[in-house]
Design an enzyme around this catalytic site. Structure first.
Site, PDB file in Angstrom:
ATOM      1  N   ARG A  14      79.043 -22.377  10.692  1.00  0.00           N
ATOM      2  CA  ARG A  14      79.390 -22.675  12.085  1.00  0.00           C
ATOM      3  C   ARG A  14      79.208 -24.158  12.427  1.00  0.00           C
ATOM      4  O   ARG A  14      79.923 -24.703  13.237  1.00  0.00           O
ATOM      5  CB  ARG A  14      78.523 -21.826  13.020  1.00  0.00           C
TER       6      ARG A  14
ATOM      7  N   LYS B 186      65.279 -15.039 -13.192  1.00  0.00           N
ATOM      8  CA  LYS B 186      64.143 -15.723 -13.811  1.00  0.00           C
ATOM      9  C   LYS B 186      64.148 -15.426 -15.316  1.00  0.00           C
ATOM     10  O   LYS B 186      64.244 -14.262 -15.723  1.00  0.00           O
ATOM     11  CB  LYS B 186      62.819 -15.252 -13.196  1.00  0.00           C
TER      12      LYS B 186
ATOM     13  N   GLU C 293      51.599 -14.166  -3.438  1.00  0.00           N
ATOM     14  CA  GLU C 293      52.099 -15.442  -2.914  1.00  0.00           C
ATOM     15  C   GLU C 293      50.989 -16.107  -2.125  1.00  0.00           C
ATOM     16  O   GLU C 293      50.273 -15.441  -1.364  1.00  0.00           O
ATOM     17  CB  GLU C 293      53.284 -15.206  -1.986  1.00  0.00           C
TER      18      GLU C 293
ATOM     19  N   HIS D 134      62.578  -6.789  -5.598  1.00  0.00           N
ATOM     20  CA  HIS D 134      62.034  -7.532  -6.734  1.00  0.00           C
ATOM     21  C   HIS D 134      61.056  -6.698  -7.573  1.00  0.00           C
ATOM     22  O   HIS D 134      61.128  -6.660  -8.798  1.00  0.00           O
ATOM     23  CB  HIS D 134      61.301  -8.790  -6.255  1.00  0.00           C
TER      24      HIS D 134
HETATM   25  C1  BG6 Z   1      62.206 -13.598  -1.293  1.00  0.00           C
HETATM   26  C2  BG6 Z   1      61.380 -13.145  -0.122  1.00  0.00           C
HETATM   27  O1  BG6 Z   1      63.151 -12.630  -1.646  1.00  0.00           O
HETATM   28  O2  BG6 Z   1      61.348 -13.834  -2.405  1.00  0.00           O
HETATM   29  C3  BG6 Z   1      60.327 -14.164   0.227  1.00  0.00           C
HETATM   30  O3  BG6 Z   1      62.232 -12.944   0.999  1.00  0.00           O
HETATM   31  C4  BG6 Z   1      59.483 -14.472  -0.985  1.00  0.00           C
HETATM   32  O4  BG6 Z   1      59.499 -13.687   1.283  1.00  0.00           O
HETATM   33  C5  BG6 Z   1      60.375 -14.840  -2.174  1.00  0.00           C
HETATM   34  O5  BG6 Z   1      58.632 -15.562  -0.663  1.00  0.00           O
HETATM   35  C6  BG6 Z   1      59.540 -14.980  -3.438  1.00  0.00           C
HETATM   36  O6  BG6 Z   1      60.340 -15.511  -4.452  1.00  0.00           O
HETATM   37  P1  BG6 Z   1      59.704 -16.357  -5.639  1.00  0.00           P
HETATM   38  O7  BG6 Z   1      60.863 -16.639  -6.541  1.00  0.00           O
HETATM   39  O8  BG6 Z   1      59.104 -17.590  -5.005  1.00  0.00           O
HETATM   40  O9  BG6 Z   1      58.657 -15.496  -6.258  1.00  0.00           O
END
Ligand code: BG6
Length: 512
Positions: free
Chosen positions: A61, A202, A236, A260
């Protein structure tokens, strides 16, 4: 571990550039484009994996000219690319970037796009092959696909291909994921639909299959006879990083587990596929996810733990509580931490628990899969304290410090028999050097060559949602009363420890 001789394997020498094509990025003014997609395309160009007949059209946009877009991408790539930028190569790519400003719901945007694509095809020889990357909010997915379809831009004819990479979140529960799949499949063939999960880009995740099925050593012991349990950790250290608006409606279960973590679970536990063909691999993954024992409402209470971080300290910096983040409700019930115990209803994994945990604002950033083998019968070692009789542990380190290590017992030198824990360690960077990748290179390249192995099929996504939806339902009916229940910088709530302690086990203490 010292390496006497390393045989370096590389597929870069064998891989050919992708098909001539135009990549159309919807949502090109957003974060993903600058942080991942453009740097990934640059890396592909560096490895000679982009076709000569190539262009990128950014659609968003924001009002911008192509010249503005090129300048912006040039600034961004220098900031976000994981390697230093070669000026000549960047010029090559920059000259192939175009921008179109428009509303995603406005048919006029698509008419302009059609004209632009025809012009690019003519000038760049891109042959009418289009890869549409939907990097927008999910509310726009269907609109964009329908509008493109209405104008004939999804039709595959005369050997032209039209493919869609669809970003997450793919639905927010089973019903919405089904509805989205149904909507998409009324316009696109499954072979045109590439649902992305960036974890599959990855290297270390892709290596799980090679490790398991490319070595004769592990597969014979990869079952309930030898394995006691498996722990999958995706920790994280960051909080929600300004994404409170999105995260409030998502939470850790939707954001990390359904996608994931279930991909990691599928790869570590699935049966060997007959080949690496996309559908053969995806059949096996689906089969595995379907084997997850459904959780009854009672199981949800005993097999799942949710948490939310309060204020604390992560690596020496103070972190505010989740509830104080922008666009987060002061009494938010959204979970920023999840721990689960899952059982698989199949022959191989009978009675082997899979413990999964993920959270934000934890003490470390680390993703790993730890496979704990059964203890030896301890007859021979009656004199050795039980905590020193450590069972073998195989750890697949997904990130950071990517590698694989195996822990086993060895005799401590001396006149008496005493056992100590030792470790054999394989580290990716020692063997293969540093990988300067964003994680999106393989996924973009695979889509360009039409290989969907690393993308999620409709049934894969739905089966993931069918496991988490009952959990979401129970959690919704019973709002948490103790949030926040862990301090930022710790390893999550105490209940997560209890989950394993009730089974006589413990989470692995991860020291980086
Ligand atoms: C994303 C999530 O899909 O994956 C995030 O929405 C998360 O919240 C991220 O931080 C983590 O990805 P990576 O590759 O940093 O482990």
């Amino acid at each position: 571990m010292t390496v006497a001789k390393t045989v370096k394997m590389s597929n870069q020498g064998l891989a050919q550039p992708g098909d001539p094509c135009v990549i159309v990025i919807f949502g090109a003014a957003g974060d993903l484009t600058k942080r991942k997609l453009i740097p990934a395309l640059y890396n592909l160009a560096r490895n000679n994996l982009l076709p000569k007949e190539f262009a990128v059209v950014g659609v968003a946009r924001a009002q911008m000219s192509t010249q503005d877009f090129r300048q912006k991408m040039s600034r961004d790539v220098h900031e976000f690319a994981p390697i230093s930028i070669d000026a000549q190569l960047w010029d090559w790519l920059e000259n192939r970037l175009c921008y179109l400003s428009g509303e995603f719901q406005d048919p006029n945007t698509y008419e302009q796009l059609q004209n632009l694509l025809a012009q690019i095809d003519q000038e760049n020889g891109t042959r009418g092959n289009y890869l549409y990357y939907l990097a927008t909010a999910p509310d726009f997915f269907c609109d964009i696909i329908w509008q493109l379809s209405n104008i004939g831009l999804t039709r595959e004819e005369n050997e032209q291909w039209r493919r869609f990479i669809i970003e997450k979140p793919f639905g927010h529960d089973l019903d919405s994921a089904r509805a989205l799949n149904k909507n998409i499949s009324s316009v696109l063939k499954e072979s045109q639909t590439y649902r992305i999960d960036h974890y599959l880009g990855k290297e270390t995740v892709q290596n799980i299959l090679v490790f398991r099925f490319g070595n004769g050593l592990f597969e014979p012991i990869w079952n309930h006879h030898y394995i006691d349990h498996v722990q999958i950790t995706v920790a994280e250290s960051v909080g929600v990083e300004g994404r409170g608006g999105y995260y409030e409606g998502a939470g850790a279960l939707r954001d990390m587990v359904q996608n994931h973590m279930f991909q990691l679970l599928a790869l570590i536990a699935m049966e060997p596929p007959l080949s690496f063909e996309a559908d053969v691999v995806r059949d096996e993954k689906s089969k595995l996810l379907r084997a997850i024992q459904p959780l009854s409402a009672e199981d949800v209470l005993t097999h799942t733990v949710r948490g939310q971080y309060g204020s604390g300290t992560v690596r020496g910096s103070s972190v505010p509580a989740y509830r104080s983040e922008p666009r987060v409700a002061p009494d938010s019930c959204t979970e920023t931490f999840v721990a689960l115990k899952l059982m698989l209803d199949n022959w191989r994994w009978a009675d082997v628990p899979f413990y999964l945990r993920t959270g934000k604002a934890l003490g470390e950033r680390v993703t790993e899969i730890a496979i704990q083998f059964k203890r030896v019968p301890s007859l021979l070692f009656r004199q050795t304290p039980i905590d020193q009789l450590t069972p073998n542990l195989l750890i697949l380190r997904i990130q950071p410090n990517e590698g694989i290590s195996l822990q086993f017992g060895a005799k401590i030198p001396g006149p008496t028999v005493h056992m100590g824990k030792v470790e054999m360690d394989f580290c990716y960077t020692d063997y293969f050097g540093t990988q300067s990748s964003t994680g999106y290179e393989t996924l973009l390249y695979d889509c360009m060559i039409g290989d969907a192995t690393l993308f999620q099929r409709a049934d894969n996504v739905e089966v993931g949602w069918s496991v988490v939806t009952p959990i979401l339902d129970v959690w919704k009916a019973l709002p948490p009363r103790n949030f926040p229940n862990y301090a930022a910088g710790t390893w999550g709530p105490k209940e997560a420890d209890d989950l394993l302690e009730n089974d006589g086990r413990q989470w692995r203490r991860i020291d980086l």
